[in-house]
Design an enzyme around this catalytic site. Structure first.
Site, PDB file in Angstrom:
ATOM      1  N   ASP A   1      15.638  34.251  43.363  1.00  0.00           N
ATOM      2  CA  ASP A   1      16.540  33.774  42.315  1.00  0.00           C
ATOM      3  C   ASP A   1      16.656  34.845  41.231  1.00  0.00           C
ATOM      4  OD1 ASP A   1      17.936  32.423  40.322  1.00  0.00           O
ATOM      5  OD2 ASP A   1      16.722  30.612  40.446  1.00  0.00           O
TER       6      ASP A   1
ATOM      7  N   GLY B   1      17.692  31.906  47.040  1.00  0.00           N
ATOM      8  CA  GLY B   1      18.167  32.300  45.727  1.00  0.00           C
ATOM      9  C   GLY B   1      18.153  31.126  44.775  1.00  0.00           C
ATOM     10  N   HIS B   2      19.157  31.093  43.889  1.00  0.00           N
ATOM     11  CA  HIS B   2      19.204  30.087  42.831  1.00  0.00           C
ATOM     12  C   HIS B   2      19.381  28.669  43.373  1.00  0.00           C
ATOM     13  CE1 HIS B   2      19.675  28.653  38.775  1.00  0.00           C
ATOM     14  NE2 HIS B   2      20.848  28.118  39.063  1.00  0.00           N
ATOM     15  N   PHE B   3      20.239  28.496  44.344  1.00  0.00           N
ATOM     16  CA  PHE B   3      20.487  27.168  44.907  1.00  0.00           C
ATOM     17  C   PHE B   3      19.677  27.008  46.193  1.00  0.00           C
ATOM     18  CE2 PHE B   3      24.302  27.547  42.204  1.00  0.00           C
ATOM     19  CZ  PHE B   3      24.159  26.374  41.485  1.00  0.00           C
TER      20      PHE B   3
END
Length: 159
Positions: A107, A133-135
């Site tokens: 992320d 990553g972020h999601f």
């Protein structure tokens, strides 16, 4: 604060500190389709698992008339979240509440050091970094659901 990945946050923090014609374009960059797509795909071990429907839907909502001004107000106000961190950290230290953090190891918005930081105040925090990553839920739903189920089993029963 170590969880904030500087390249992503630099322009947003500049705008929050001084909303102006000079800082607004940097903040507006995160409201674009390219930025929204990047948030979904960046750091994903297998980007093919992420449906374009997700970022296209998010972008459609971001593009609603007047929403850009709402987002800019939220960006400007974001430091009030950070101002509350010491109180939250004190709560963690005094309560030793059980905590599960499952985080994308890749992320580039809220980096994995943010997850690890919980253990300063909660040494028994259950921290898991997944190759995402972020999601992270987009690519690791089953694994994250497993961590949640396992964590729930360790909690004391309510009376």
């Amino acid at each position: 604060m170590e969880g904030f990945v500087e390249p992503f946050w630099k322009d947003l923090f500049a705008y929050a500190a001084n909303p102006s014609a000079e800082t607004e374009p940097g903040a507006r960059k995160v409201l674009t389709l390219d930025a929204t797509r990047w948030q979904y795909l960046n750091g994903a071990a297998d980007p093919s698992l992420v449906s374009p429907d997700n970022w296209l839907h998010d972008q459609t909502l971001l593009d609603r008339p007047g929403n850009d001004l709402i987002q800019l107000k939220l960006f400007h106000d974001y430091p009030t979240n950070i101002d509350g961190y010491p109180q939250l950290q004190e709560y963690f230290r005094t309560s030793q509440v059980p905590l599960l953090a499952v985080w994308g190891a890749n992320d580039e918005i809220f980096g994995p050091d943010g997850a690890r930081a919980f253990q300063r105040d909660l040494p028994d925090a259950d921290i898991h970094l997944v190759d995402a990553g972020h999601f992270a839920l987009e690519t690791h739903l089953d694994a994250i659901a497993g961590y949640i189920r396992g964590f729930r089993c360790t909690l004391p029963a309510k009376s």
